[in-house]
Design an enzyme around this catalytic site. Structure first.
Site, PDB file in Angstrom:
ATOM      1  N   VAL A 345     -23.228  26.461 -32.871  1.00  0.00           N
ATOM      2  CA  VAL A 345     -24.100  25.361 -32.489  1.00  0.00           C
ATOM      3  C   VAL A 345     -23.283  24.069 -32.482  1.00  0.00           C
ATOM      4  O   VAL A 345     -22.547  23.782 -33.435  1.00  0.00           O
ATOM      5  CB  VAL A 345     -25.294  25.221 -33.455  1.00  0.00           C
ATOM      6  N   LYS A 359     -26.834  25.584 -28.710  1.00  0.00           N
ATOM      7  CA  LYS A 359     -26.434  26.887 -29.241  1.00  0.00           C
ATOM      8  C   LYS A 359     -25.767  27.680 -28.126  1.00  0.00           C
ATOM      9  O   LYS A 359     -26.413  28.071 -27.161  1.00  0.00           O
ATOM     10  CB  LYS A 359     -27.630  27.640 -29.806  1.00  0.00           C
ATOM     11  N   ASP A 459     -39.052  36.117 -38.165  1.00  0.00           N
ATOM     12  CA  ASP A 459     -37.773  35.755 -38.808  1.00  0.00           C
ATOM     13  C   ASP A 459     -37.893  34.407 -39.516  1.00  0.00           C
ATOM     14  O   ASP A 459     -37.017  33.545 -39.396  1.00  0.00           O
ATOM     15  CB  ASP A 459     -36.647  35.728 -37.779  1.00  0.00           C
TER      16      ASP A 459
END
Length: 648
Positions: A345, A359, A459
């Site tokens: 990133v 990213k 996540d």
């Protein structure tokens, strides 16, 4: 019965595809293939009205729109200079370009050498540009300080500088005759104050936008054709032959489909026809709110699939950037912010001065196509203060990048782990931690209930929670997310997905129940427990086995109503906040999904009185069971597998 349905549906698809394709792919017009969009390696795809020398035939574009490849970039020649095409906006007939001087990193003084003019070209200026005037080899500087001193083109006797066009009149008392020459260079307009903080090279690197006249190409492209020009007359090259404007002739395709349907009726019979009709109705109903979900099978995931998705959903997606533009935004990837599972990133800056985080996905990671398209498909459907914004993306061959709003305070993980390692003085007060916990919960509530399409993140962990300058949390990284119609609450998955330590038990073992939004609630509870554990007085490493025992130990302390042994508690209010966060997190990590609260209930508990909360049952599995789970072979999916929706 389900297998029979699937076979019937596959037969229908195969016969229709075969019947349509046999008539239309026997002979493909070579002009259609010759005029396919192409690129120079870097930069955008080039198509009509532009055409690339040696890659396209000249009839694939208009004569005055010739493009050459130089250094892997598409270049047009205007006013005796070469200009690199950075973006082409075919939807509104415009393109962004910049003087090729700024791409020559070996040139220590990239100054424009010729006046820019669109006279004699097919282009027009956009409304968003200003002229930057360069004055060279002047005997003296003007009395008023110029905007930019061009030191690299100056010496002891000959001075050079640059000013914006609106400032030229302010130098009327200065003799322009004292300068050997001057040239104008258009640049994209913006916040002048911020532009004055840049050097002149950065200002030139912003580029500027030109436009061309409207044409018929959009209609041709929508019908599946490639545009061209024969004898200065627009032509739509289609797979079968040339058309005047579009490839649509309708009759042939409709006849072929009718024949295919008749064949289906004869071969399959009336019973299968009813089955197919039911499946088609189901398919249309599901895809009316969620059309993108069926793209994501690894066996069929190719660049063509992704390009098709981006084309179909273009109006719903953020801005698309070329890879060369990504390099400009990040200053050739100079400022690295961190490293994630899918790539590095970098910090960047857009033309309007906004800071962004870029990213750059690993080219060698096989699953990054799935992660990329899943991220774009899911996050582009969101707009919430606690969800990170996707500003743009890049998809150019194997070059893929995602551009997010910049979060000055980085990830929550940094503050939790810094607390435990004592490497810095960064510390979050209990009031701030409570604010962050509530913000994350509100973000999840939006994903579960506020979007047109429900999104299950799968996540949730400290690394994926970003903090802005005011410590407002934003959920990020939707690479493992699943999208489901709003009326559905259960999903099935081929493999477990997520990060060990945050995965709900039912995700990797259906013995604990069906997978739903409650999986995110479990991960959220583990995240809040980790925030609390970062305040634990004992100096254990986050990498030891304390994570396994902390929920048990903190539960026992609450059960005995004793000292919870956490740092930073300086008042009765801090004590209440800490206990409230612990109780809520323990409720969230119950092994049975039905025993966990929905995320809206979590918010009520966090914002309510501590006295109204009841002690939940001890929420974790026995040590033996947890050991068996941890030691079992679990494939944590970093791929976005197909999402088969199940109703409740």
């Amino acid at each position: 019965m389900h297998l029979k349905f699937n076979k019937s549906f596959h037969i229908l698809v195969i016969i229709i595809i075969f019947s349509v394709s046999t008539d239309e792919t026997l002979s493909i017009d070579p002009n259609f293939e010759a005029c396919m969009p192409r690129n120079c390696g870097n930069g955008p795809n080039i198509s009509y009205p532009f055409w690339i020398t040696n890659l396209h035939e000249s009839y694939c574009g208009q004569p005055d729109f010739e493009v050459t490849c130089y250094g892997g970039n598409p270049v047009v020649a205007i006013s005796d200079d070469d200009y690199v095409i950075e973006e082409v906006f075919y939807a509104n007939n415009s393109f962004l370009l910049a003087n090729s001087m700024v791409y020559d990193f070996e040139n220590t003084c990239p100054i424009p050498l010729h006046n820019f003019s669109i006279e004699g070209t097919p282009y027009n200026y956009s409304l968003s540009y200003v002229d930057l005037f360069f004055f060279y080899n002047c005997s003296t500087y003007p009395i008023k300080e110029p905007t930019y001193r061009v030191v690299c083109a100056s010496n002891d006797t000959d001075l050079s500088f640059a000013v914006f066009h609106k400032e030229v009149l302010e130098y009327e008392n200065y003799s322009i005759d004292s300068c050997n020459s001057w040239v104008n260079a258009p640049v994209e307009s913006g916040d002048i104050t911020k532009m004055l903080e840049m050097n002149f090279t950065d200002v030139l690197r912003r580029g500027f936008v030109l436009q061309w006249s409207e044409d018929y190409c959009s209609d041709c492209n929508r019908s599946g054709g490639n545009c061209g020009s024969i004898n200065n007359k627009f032509t739509c090259f289609c797979s079968d032959k040339q058309h005047s404007k579009t490839c649509d002739d309708g009759g042939k395709k409709q006849l072929t489909l009718k024949v295919a349907i008749v064949v289906i009726l004869i071969v399959v019979g009336a019973t299968i026809l009813v089955t197919c009709a039911s499946l088609i109705f189901w398919f249309r109903k599901k895809t009316s709110t969620y059309k993108s979900i069926f793209f994501w099978r690894k066996s069929t995931m190719t660049n063509d699939n992704v390009e098709a998705f981006l084309k179909i959903n273009g109006s719903l997606l953020p801005q698309r950037y070329s890879y060369s533009r990504i390099k400009t935004i990040t200053n050739s990837f100079q400022d690295k912010l961190g490293k994630g599972g899918y790539g590095d990133v970098y910090k960047g800056k857009l033309l309007d001065g906004r800071l962004v985080a870029v990213k750059l996905l690993n080219e060698t990671k096989g699953s990054n196509v799935e992660e990329f398209i899943n991220e774009v498909a899911s996050i582009s459907r969101t707009s919430h203060v606690n969800i990170v914004s996707l500003v743009g993306y890049c998809f150019e061959g194997c070059k893929r990048a995602l551009i997010y709003e910049y979060m000055p305070n980085g990830s929550l993980e940094k503050f939790i782990y810094n607390n435990k390692s004592q490497e810095t003085n960064d510390d979050l007060e209990w009031k701030t931690m409570h604010k962050i916990a509530v913000g994350i919960a509100r973000g999840l509530e939006y994903l579960h209930r506020g979007c047109t399409t429900r999104i299950f993140h799968f996540d949730i962990k400290p690394h994926n929670i970003l903090l802005d300058e005011d410590f407002c949390p934003k959920i990020s990284d939707f690479g493992l997310a699943k999208l489901c119609p709003k009326k559905e609450s259960m999903v099935s998955m081929l493999h477990a997905r997520g990060t060990i330590g945050y995965i709900a038990p039912e995700v990797f073992s259906r013995h604990f129940g069906r997978v739903s939004h409650k999986a995110d609630v479990y991960s959220y509870g583990m995240l809040v427990l980790e925030m609390v554990q970062g305040k634990e007085n004992i100096g254990q490493s986050v990498e030891d086995t304390s994570n396994l025992y902390f929920p048990h130990s903190i539960y026992k302390k609450l059960e005995c109503d004793g000292d919870i042994g956490l740092q930073g508690i300086e008042s009765e209010e801090d004590e209440k906040v800490a206990r409230k966060m612990i109780l809520v997190s323990l409720c969230c990590i119950q092994a049975n999904p039905s025993d966990r609260p929905a995320i809206n209930k979590v918010i009520e508990m966090l914002e309510g009185n501590l006295e109204s909360l009841q002690m939940p049952p001890e929420p974790f599995l026995s040590l033996r069971s947890r050991t068996l789970i941890a030691s079992s072979t679990i494939q944590i999916s970093e791929e976005n597998k197909s999402c088969e929706i199940e109703s409740m």
